[in-house]
Design a protein around this motif. Structure first.
Motif, PDB file in Angstrom:
ATOM      1  N   UNK A  48     -24.332 -18.258   1.762  1.00 47.47           N
ATOM      2  CA  UNK A  48     -25.356 -17.269   1.392  1.00 47.47           C
ATOM      3  C   UNK A  48     -26.103 -16.741   2.627  1.00 47.47           C
ATOM      4  N   UNK A  49     -26.529 -17.711   3.515  1.00 50.95           N
ATOM      5  CA  UNK A  49     -27.349 -17.315   4.673  1.00 50.95           C
ATOM      6  C   UNK A  49     -26.672 -16.299   5.578  1.00 50.95           C
ATOM      7  N   UNK A  50     -25.338 -16.418   5.724  1.00 51.26           N
ATOM      8  CA  UNK A  50     -24.659 -15.545   6.689  1.00 51.26           C
ATOM      9  C   UNK A  50     -24.649 -14.082   6.252  1.00 51.26           C
ATOM     10  N   UNK A  51     -25.025 -13.820   4.994  1.00 44.79           N
ATOM     11  CA  UNK A  51     -25.083 -12.441   4.504  1.00 44.79           C
ATOM     12  C   UNK A  51     -26.521 -11.926   4.395  1.00 44.79           C
ATOM     13  N   UNK A  52     -27.469 -12.633   5.034  1.00 45.99           N
ATOM     14  CA  UNK A  52     -28.883 -12.205   5.021  1.00 45.99           C
ATOM     15  C   UNK A  52     -29.267 -11.698   6.418  1.00 45.99           C
ATOM     16  N   UNK A  53     -30.023 -10.604   6.470  1.00 39.81           N
ATOM     17  CA  UNK A  53     -30.574 -10.102   7.735  1.00 39.81           C
ATOM     18  C   UNK A  53     -32.070  -9.857   7.544  1.00 39.81           C
ATOM     19  N   UNK A  54     -32.893 -10.595   8.290  1.00 39.98           N
ATOM     20  CA  UNK A  54     -34.348 -10.408   8.251  1.00 39.98           C
ATOM     21  C   UNK A  54     -34.770  -9.655   9.510  1.00 39.98           C
ATOM     22  N   UNK A  55     -35.293  -8.447   9.343  1.00 39.63           N
ATOM     23  CA  UNK A  55     -35.644  -7.664  10.529  1.00 39.63           C
ATOM     24  C   UNK A  55     -36.933  -6.859  10.307  1.00 39.63           C
ATOM     25  N   UNK A  56     -37.601  -6.574  11.420  1.00 42.28           N
ATOM     26  CA  UNK A  56     -38.819  -5.762  11.400  1.00 42.28           C
ATOM     27  C   UNK A  56     -38.557  -4.433  12.095  1.00 42.28           C
ATOM     28  N   UNK A  94     -39.624  -5.481   1.971  1.00 40.15           N
ATOM     29  CA  UNK A  94     -38.780  -5.045   0.847  1.00 40.15           C
ATOM     30  C   UNK A  94     -37.399  -5.687   0.997  1.00 40.15           C
ATOM     31  N   UNK A  95     -36.836  -6.093  -0.140  1.00 42.40           N
ATOM     32  CA  UNK A  95     -35.495  -6.688  -0.145  1.00 42.40           C
ATOM     33  C   UNK A  95     -34.501  -5.612  -0.584  1.00 42.40           C
ATOM     34  N   UNK A  96     -33.450  -5.405   0.222  1.00 44.00           N
ATOM     35  CA  UNK A  96     -32.469  -4.351  -0.052  1.00 44.00           C
ATOM     36  C   UNK A  96     -31.073  -4.952  -0.129  1.00 44.00           C
ATOM     37  N   UNK A  97     -30.225  -4.364  -0.956  1.00 43.22           N
ATOM     38  CA  UNK A  97     -28.822  -4.776  -1.040  1.00 43.22           C
ATOM     39  C   UNK A  97     -27.949  -3.691  -0.408  1.00 43.22           C
ATOM     40  N   UNK A  98     -27.017  -4.125   0.452  1.00 43.08           N
ATOM     41  CA  UNK A  98     -26.161  -3.163   1.160  1.00 43.08           C
ATOM     42  C   UNK A  98     -24.730  -3.693   1.174  1.00 43.08           C
ATOM     43  N   UNK A  99     -23.783  -2.787   0.973  1.00 44.24           N
ATOM     44  CA  UNK A  99     -22.368  -3.192   0.924  1.00 44.24           C
ATOM     45  C   UNK A  99     -21.651  -2.706   2.174  1.00 44.24           C
ATOM     46  N   UNK A 135     -17.797  -3.158   4.054  1.00 38.27           N
ATOM     47  CA  UNK A 135     -16.421  -3.671   3.969  1.00 38.27           C
ATOM     48  C   UNK A 135     -16.199  -4.531   2.718  1.00 38.27           C
ATOM     49  N   UNK A 136     -16.776  -4.105   1.586  1.00 38.88           N
ATOM     50  CA  UNK A 136     -16.609  -4.820   0.323  1.00 38.88           C
ATOM     51  C   UNK A 136     -17.478  -6.051   0.154  1.00 38.88           C
ATOM     52  N   UNK A 137     -18.284  -6.388   1.186  1.00 39.35           N
ATOM     53  CA  UNK A 137     -19.142  -7.578   1.130  1.00 39.35           C
ATOM     54  C   UNK A 137     -20.603  -7.157   0.922  1.00 39.35           C
ATOM     55  N   UNK A 138     -21.286  -7.820  -0.003  1.00 37.81           N
ATOM     56  CA  UNK A 138     -22.698  -7.528  -0.247  1.00 37.81           C
ATOM     57  C   UNK A 138     -23.575  -8.261   0.760  1.00 37.81           C
ATOM     58  N   UNK A 139     -24.512  -7.536   1.361  1.00 33.04           N
ATOM     59  CA  UNK A 139     -25.486  -8.116   2.293  1.00 33.04           C
ATOM     60  C   UNK A 139     -26.896  -7.916   1.747  1.00 33.04           C
ATOM     61  N   UNK A 140     -27.797  -8.853   2.091  1.00 33.25           N
ATOM     62  CA  UNK A 140     -29.211  -8.720   1.728  1.00 33.25           C
ATOM     63  C   UNK A 140     -29.983  -8.374   2.996  1.00 33.25           C
ATOM     64  N   UNK A 141     -30.643  -7.242   2.994  1.00 33.10           N
ATOM     65  CA  UNK A 141     -31.467  -6.835   4.137  1.00 33.10           C
ATOM     66  C   UNK A 141     -32.939  -6.970   3.749  1.00 33.10           C
ATOM     67  N   UNK A 142     -33.665  -7.826   4.451  1.00 31.06           N
ATOM     68  CA  UNK A 142     -35.106  -7.963   4.235  1.00 31.06           C
ATOM     69  C   UNK A 142     -35.822  -7.181   5.330  1.00 31.06           C
ATOM     70  N   UNK A 143     -36.358  -6.038   4.943  1.00 29.48           N
ATOM     71  CA  UNK A 143     -36.982  -5.123   5.902  1.00 29.48           C
ATOM     72  C   UNK A 143     -38.493  -5.286   5.881  1.00 29.48           C
TER      73      UNK A 143
END
Length: 331
Positions: free
Chosen positions: A1-9, A60-65, A67-75
């Motif tokens: 799960x963690x490898x598909x999360x990006x926390x950025x400012x 805000x929590x965003x979902x982004x796809x 290459x067919x993989x879902x990622x969670x972007x926490x902006x």
């Protein structure tokens, strides 16, 4: 799960286009329908929209796809004004990377450098982004050279965008996923989460916005604040969103979310405090978080003496919404 999360400012000098870029990223991820979209979507305070500036850091929590993989972007959108730099330091403490936005017409300015130093103190991966390239006076090459000279940041991999028109934003999202590191907490360790913002809700009481470093926070779990040593049951958990928050039963390692504790007194939730499990505690609290230094001092009193308790209550709610404020009774 963690490898598909990006926390950025997003960090920048005032008026370099942070909130506009946040709007475009939200739109690109499809988290808000076009009919619900408005300018400065993440600036929820009336004074922010009125003056066109960001005061409170918003998440805000965003979902982004990709290459067919879902990622969670926490902006996390941060203020650029020098008066609100404390909000920036709190947001960067919970991020793994940051977008450094520079105006292609104005170049590097004072608050750009100040925010970069805070990001470097937190060992964040910095992505240089030149904004407003659609303007006739734009000179991105000069600005990138300025960033390399003034800050010492390698700009060979930089993004040229226009947050206003959306030009270059899809490519920027690809860069975020490729270059910002994923969280690397211990999923089986005891709960360890940083409170990096808090505010008061008239219906839910005091709310804490947290970043989970180790373990997880579950609905119904008894948690302990390590600094105030207060124990409380988690009533509900939500993912942050500017329009409609999404309920969840668990915040996992690396995630960002809102914890509802049903606390009516505001001094329990201290920004910078560490949340852990009440029984199975983590050994060390999260360090490196500095309390704000006061610069302006004032004495306040109500004209009507029977309003003293109302003033105290109002100040306590204000302190919860802005932890850089401190107060004490004079007599």
């Amino acid at each position: 799960m963690q490898k598909y999360i990006r926390n950025f400012s997003i960090i920048a000098h005032i008026d370099h286009g942070k909130s506009t870029l946040a709007d475009r990223i939200i739109q690109e991820c499809g988290s808000v329908a076009d009919r619900e979209m408005s300018a400065q979507l993440m600036d929820t305070m009336d004074i922010e929209r009125e003056r066109g500036i960001t005061i409170k850091a918003q998440s805000v929590r965003l979902n982004y796809k990709k290459d067919g993989q879902n990622y969670v972007l926490n902006l996390i959108d941060t203020p650029g004004h020098v008066d609100f730099s404390y909000e920036v330091s709190r947001s960067l403490a919970s991020s793994d990377g940051a977008l450094l936005i520079v105006d292609s017409t104005q170049g590097v300015e004072a608050q750009t450098i100040a925010n970069v130093y805070i990001a470097m103190d937190n060992n964040l991966e910095l992505l240089p982004v030149v904004n407003k390239i659609d303007l006739p006076s734009a000179d991105p090459d000069r600005v990138l050279e300025e960033v390399e000279d003034a800050i010492g940041l390698d700009c060979t991999e930089s993004n040229l965008i226009s947050a206003k028109t959306g030009l270059g934003v899809p490519e920027l999202l690809e860069s975020i996923i490729e270059r910002i590191p994923a969280p690397h907490g211990k999923e089986d360790a005891p709960t360890k989460a940083l409170i990096y913002d808090s505010w008061f809700d008239n219906y839910l009481g005091a709310l804490a916005l947290v970043r989970v470093y180790d373990g997880s926070i579950k609905k119904g779990q008894m948690v302990r604040m390590m600094n105030t040593e207060h124990e409380q049951q988690v009533l509900s958990l939500m993912y942050p969103h500017p329009i409609k928050r999404q309920n969840t039963n668990e915040l996992q390692t690396g995630e960002i979310g809102i914890v509802v504790l049903g606390v009516k007194t505001v001094d329990v939730i201290a920004v910078g405090d560490t949340i852990t499990d009440a029984k199975n505690r983590t050994a060390e609290p999260i360090d490196g978080f500095e309390p704000a230094k006061p610069f302006v001092f004032a004495g306040l009193y109500p004209i009507e003496t029977d309003k003293f308790e109302d003033l105290r209550e109002a100040l306590e709610k204000l302190r919860l919404n802005d932890s850089s404020i401190s107060f004490e009774p004079e007599s």
